[in-house]
Design a protein around this motif. Structure first.
Motif, PDB file in Angstrom:
ATOM      1  N   LEU A 402       0.859  -1.178   0.000  1.00  9.80           N
ATOM      2  CA  LEU A 402       0.000   0.000   0.000  1.00  9.80           C
ATOM      3  C   LEU A 402       0.894   1.226   0.000  1.00  9.80           C
ATOM      4  CD1 LEU A 402      -2.602  -1.003   2.767  1.00  9.80           C
ATOM      5  CD2 LEU A 402      -2.587  -1.628   0.346  1.00  9.80           C
ATOM      6  N   TYR A 403       0.505   2.245  -0.769  1.00 11.69           N
ATOM      7  CA  TYR A 403       1.384   3.401  -0.979  1.00 11.69           C
ATOM      8  C   TYR A 403       0.751   4.703  -0.499  1.00 11.69           C
ATOM      9  CZ  TYR A 403       3.669   0.025  -4.059  1.00 11.69           C
ATOM     10  OH  TYR A 403       4.286  -1.089  -4.571  1.00 11.69           O
ATOM     11  N   PHE A 404       1.594   5.553   0.085  1.00 16.37           N
ATOM     12  CA  PHE A 404       1.182   6.857   0.587  1.00 16.37           C
ATOM     13  C   PHE A 404       2.250   7.871   0.197  1.00 16.37           C
ATOM     14  CE2 PHE A 404      -0.222   3.413   3.250  1.00 16.37           C
ATOM     15  CZ  PHE A 404      -1.585   3.643   3.406  1.00 16.37           C
ATOM     16  N   HIS A 405       1.808   9.008  -0.358  1.00 15.35           N
ATOM     17  CA  HIS A 405       2.779   9.962  -0.907  1.00 15.35           C
ATOM     18  C   HIS A 405       2.327  11.393  -0.647  1.00 15.35           C
ATOM     19  CE1 HIS A 405       5.996  11.340  -3.479  1.00 15.35           C
ATOM     20  NE2 HIS A 405       5.169  11.875  -4.364  1.00 15.35           N
ATOM     21  N   PRO A 414       7.530  16.997   3.335  1.00 14.92           N
ATOM     22  CA  PRO A 414       7.441  15.987   2.273  1.00 14.92           C
ATOM     23  C   PRO A 414       7.906  14.604   2.747  1.00 14.92           C
ATOM     24  CG  PRO A 414       8.353  18.030   1.413  1.00 14.92           C
ATOM     25  CD  PRO A 414       8.310  18.177   2.900  1.00 14.92           C
ATOM     26  N   HIS A 415       7.034  13.606   2.581  1.00 16.16           N
ATOM     27  CA  HIS A 415       7.381  12.250   2.989  1.00 16.16           C
ATOM     28  C   HIS A 415       6.479  11.241   2.286  1.00 16.16           C
ATOM     29  CE1 HIS A 415       4.063  13.299   5.644  1.00 16.16           C
ATOM     30  NE2 HIS A 415       4.051  12.117   6.239  1.00 16.16           N
ATOM     31  N   SER A 416       6.917   9.993   2.267  1.00 14.06           N
ATOM     32  CA  SER A 416       6.168   8.899   1.646  1.00 14.06           C
ATOM     33  C   SER A 416       6.260   7.673   2.540  1.00 14.06           C
ATOM     34  CB  SER A 416       6.745   8.558   0.260  1.00 14.06           C
ATOM     35  OG  SER A 416       6.678   9.654  -0.619  1.00 14.06           O
ATOM     36  N   ALA A 417       5.404   6.700   2.261  1.00 13.08           N
ATOM     37  CA  ALA A 417       5.434   5.449   3.022  1.00 13.08           C
ATOM     38  C   ALA A 417       4.912   4.307   2.175  1.00 13.08           C
ATOM     39  CB  ALA A 417       4.603   5.572   4.294  1.00 13.08           C
ATOM     40  N   GLU A 456      18.017  -5.393   5.002  1.00 10.98           N
ATOM     41  CA  GLU A 456      17.582  -5.957   3.730  1.00 10.98           C
ATOM     42  C   GLU A 456      16.084  -5.746   3.520  1.00 10.98           C
ATOM     43  OE1 GLU A 456      19.442  -7.094   1.253  1.00 10.98           O
ATOM     44  OE2 GLU A 456      21.090  -6.367   2.518  1.00 10.98           O
ATOM     45  N   THR A 457      15.306  -5.857   4.611  1.00 10.91           N
ATOM     46  CA  THR A 457      13.862  -5.605   4.504  1.00 10.91           C
ATOM     47  C   THR A 457      13.611  -4.150   4.134  1.00 10.91           C
ATOM     48  OG1 THR A 457      13.368  -7.308   6.149  1.00 10.91           O
ATOM     49  CG2 THR A 457      11.663  -5.671   5.724  1.00 10.91           C
ATOM     50  N   HIS A 458      14.349  -3.240   4.775  1.00 11.53           N
ATOM     51  CA  HIS A 458      14.194  -1.821   4.429  1.00 11.53           C
ATOM     52  C   HIS A 458      14.579  -1.578   2.979  1.00 11.53           C
ATOM     53  CE1 HIS A 458      15.632   2.306   3.822  1.00 11.53           C
ATOM     54  NE2 HIS A 458      14.585   2.614   4.549  1.00 11.53           N
ATOM     55  N   LYS A 459      15.698  -2.123   2.559  1.00 12.67           N
ATOM     56  CA  LYS A 459      16.177  -1.903   1.196  1.00 12.67           C
ATOM     57  C   LYS A 459      15.168  -2.389   0.168  1.00 12.67           C
ATOM     58  CE  LYS A 459      20.043  -3.037  -1.884  1.00 12.67           C
ATOM     59  NZ  LYS A 459      21.331  -3.774  -2.002  1.00 12.67           N
ATOM     60  N   GLU A 464      10.938  -0.977  -3.713  1.00 13.21           N
ATOM     61  CA  GLU A 464       9.627  -1.207  -4.325  1.00 13.21           C
ATOM     62  C   GLU A 464       8.778   0.059  -4.287  1.00 13.21           C
ATOM     63  OE1 GLU A 464       7.961  -4.580  -2.324  1.00 13.21           O
ATOM     64  OE2 GLU A 464       9.468  -5.964  -3.112  1.00 13.21           O
ATOM     65  N   MET A 465       8.883   0.823  -3.202  1.00 10.66           N
ATOM     66  CA  MET A 465       8.125   2.067  -3.107  1.00 10.66           C
ATOM     67  C   MET A 465       8.586   3.072  -4.157  1.00 10.66           C
ATOM     68  SD  MET A 465       7.695   4.690   0.136  1.00 10.66           S
ATOM     69  CE  MET A 465       9.429   5.165   0.168  1.00 10.66           C
ATOM     70  N   MET A 466       9.884   3.261  -4.276  1.00  7.41           N
ATOM     71  CA  MET A 466      10.389   4.255  -5.220  1.00  7.41           C
ATOM     72  C   MET A 466      10.119   3.832  -6.667  1.00  7.41           C
ATOM     73  SD  MET A 466      11.263   6.521  -3.155  1.00  7.41           S
ATOM     74  CE  MET A 466      11.970   7.718  -4.278  1.00  7.41           C
ATOM     75  N   THR A 467      10.211   2.542  -6.930  1.00  9.46           N
ATOM     76  CA  THR A 467       9.902   2.059  -8.285  1.00  9.46           C
ATOM     77  C   THR A 467       8.446   2.332  -8.628  1.00  9.46           C
ATOM     78  OG1 THR A 467      11.589   0.325  -8.194  1.00  9.46           O
ATOM     79  CG2 THR A 467       9.783   0.017  -9.759  1.00  9.46           C
ATOM     80  N   TYR A 468       7.558   2.040  -7.684  1.00  8.32           N
ATOM     81  CA  TYR A 468       6.143   2.307  -7.923  1.00  8.32           C
ATOM     82  C   TYR A 468       5.897   3.796  -8.153  1.00  8.32           C
ATOM     83  CZ  TYR A 468       1.256   3.249  -6.997  1.00  8.32           C
ATOM     84  OH  TYR A 468      -0.025   3.712  -7.109  1.00  8.32           O
TER      85      TYR A 468
END
Length: 514
Positions: A402-405, A414-417, A456-459, A464-468
């Motif tokens: 799920l994405y939040f921007h 400015p932040h995203s999750a 590794e989980t963070h990476k 995946e967030m930035m790609t989306y």
């Protein structure tokens, strides 16, 4: 937005369906959309093991009845703010994809927000879209080829004409203002009869349902109440009831304000009264559905647009806020919301613990109406219909992203999750050097940043967030060459920017947090 022309899409939807669907067999859908209602802001425990996941002082017997007859969603998400949430609801798309990421009115540019107020801040923020895209496909537009008539009553707040989006009955391009019926008065008038327009809005909704049932039309009805938004209003008698409550009396004594002289915006009795009056209107809708004989063929959804932070929870000794942050931010307190759904095939008293989000509603409604959600293009949501009917979610669903921007400065920075299963990555564009990861299953209050323990989980999730975000053409802020730290420190929100910004290790709890 990557969608085809509305007209072409409507024709395609119609061609995909057989005309053999009898209108009377299609379920009706009633969405009761509540404004600024925290996850813990109802009397229904959103987590049965958390004593601070509900507000026991508030009496909402109709909502309680609805929960007993339907399904409670413990991990429901809205958006960080009302207008972006409403755009996502209508389109089935995340705010990053719609570009509608802020209540902003007219944009100040095509990409960057270059207003003078931002000229010396660390980043040059982005503008937000100010209305739905012209080619956006909305709920009534996907339902119309299936025989549905749609109405939207109450708060729209998308800077556009609901009629242009397929609603045959609506209140126009409304914002918060109509719901503030008494103006800027300190105390409520004794003769107030329609607080937050909730009574008159409900009457319109009842009239619409009567007309559609009389005509034999299946319908989608969205009642977007102005409650529980600030500018608190309720009936005088309801307010007096809560003002007599011992815990509210103790609050008046604590703040040194008598019950008959406290500002309504700081009066918990008005907020509680507003909630109880709203519950009465929910009950009126439910009663009308039963009266019309359509109860067994009607879905009713009660959900909020965004999270909030209700100080009334603290009236109960020992109870504190369970979630961090509030509206405007994508901390859990800003995006987690209460959600209850009742309808055909939904087991009474059932609970769904998987993550769901506002952009799931459009494909769910389309599924209920007889369409195939796979035919909906360029959406981010998925249908929840199967899960509501008792299907067990698989790992793919439980761990979906799920994405939040929010690429803006205002109450927030400015932040995203990204939320994926029980993990959540937060990213603050001012401080990209501070990775942030939370395990929400153990830490719903987002107190412990475990990015260094699980790099590794963070990476993976950050990537995946930035790609989306890049794939959906989300806007990104950039470094400001004119940044002046001294100007930044003088902003009225600077202390909150720092307190609610990124951190390493463990953050200190605020006074109202548990």
């Amino acid at each position: 937005m990557k969608t085809l022309n509305k007209t072409i899409m409507s024709i395609l939807f119609g061609l995909l369906l057989s005309t053999s669907f009898a209108a009377q067999n299609k379920p009706n859908i009633v969405m009761l959309y509540i404004d600024d209602w925290a996850w813990n802001g109802s009397p229904i425990p959103m987590n049965d093991s958390m004593e601070n996941s509900f507000m026991p002082i508030l009496e909402m017997p109709n909502l309680d009845k609805l929960a007993g007859q339907g399904m409670k969603f413990t991990h429901a998400y809205g958006a960080h703010q009302c207008a972006p949430a409403r755009a996502s609801l209508q389109t089935g798309q995340s705010g990053a994809r719609t570009g509608f990421t802020l209540v902003s009115g007219k944009p100040n540019g095509k990409y960057y927000d270059t207003r003078p107020m931002y000229q010396n801040l660390p980043l040059i923020p982005n503008v937000s879209d100010a209305s739905l895209d012209a080619d956006a496909i909305t709920i009534p537009e996907v339902l119309k080829p299936l025989g549905y008539t749609s109405a939207h009553l109450g708060k729209w707040h998308q800077y556009s004409d609901p009629g242009a989006e397929g609603y045959v009955l609506h209140d126009g391009d409304t914002n918060n203002d109509p719901g503030n019926t008494v103006g800027k008065v300190q105390r409520l008038p004794e003769d107030l009869t329609d607080p937050k327009l909730m009574f008159s809005t409900t009457e319109k909704a009842i009239g619409f349902m009567e007309d559609q049932v009389g005509a034999g039309n299946p319908f989608y009805l969205q009642v977007s109440y102005y409650a529980m938004h600030e500018g608190r209003e309720c009936l005088a008698e309801t307010r007096k009831k809560y003002a007599r409550h011992p815990l509210v009396q103790a609050y008046y004594k604590k703040v040194g304000q008598p019950a008959d002289n406290i500002n309504r915006k700081k009066d918990p009795a008005v907020w509680l009264g507003m909630g109880e009056n709203l519950d009465g209107r929910i009950g009126a809708v439910l009663d009308e559905i039963k009266k019309l004989g359509i109860e067994k063929n009607t879905y009713v959804i009660v959900v909020s647009d965004n999270g909030y932070r209700h100080e009334a929870l603290e009236l109960t000794p020992g109870k504190k806020q369970p979630l961090h942050g509030h509206k405007w931010w994508v901390w859990q307190g800003g995006i987690r919301v209460p959600m209850i759904v009742k309808g055909p095939g939904i087991k009474g008293g059932s609970v769904f613990e998987g993550n769901v989000i506002n952009y799931d509603f459009m494909p769910t409604f389309y599924d209920w109406a007889g369409g195939d959600p796979k035919d909906l293009k360029d959406i981010d949501g998925v249908s929840l219909a199967g899960f509501m009917a008792g299907k067990k979610p698989d790992e793919t669903f439980l761990n979906r992203n799920l994405y939040f921007h929010v690429p803006h400065y205002r109450e927030e920075v400015p932040h995203s999750a990204i939320v994926s299963g029980s993990y959540k990555v937060m990213h603050f564009y001012e401080r990209p050097d501070i990775p942030m990861l939370f395990d929400l299953s153990k830490d719903p209050g987002e107190v412990n940043n475990v990015a260094k323990q699980y790099p590794e989980t963070h990476k993976r999730l950050f990537g995946e967030m930035m790609t989306y975000l890049q794939d959906v053409d989300a806007r990104f802020p950039k470094a400001n060459p004119d940044y002046d730290p001294e100007v930044y420190k003088k902003l009225k929100n600077y202390n909150k920017y720092i307190k609610w910004g990124p951190f390493e290790g463990k953050r200190p709890l605020e006074e109202d947090e548990l």
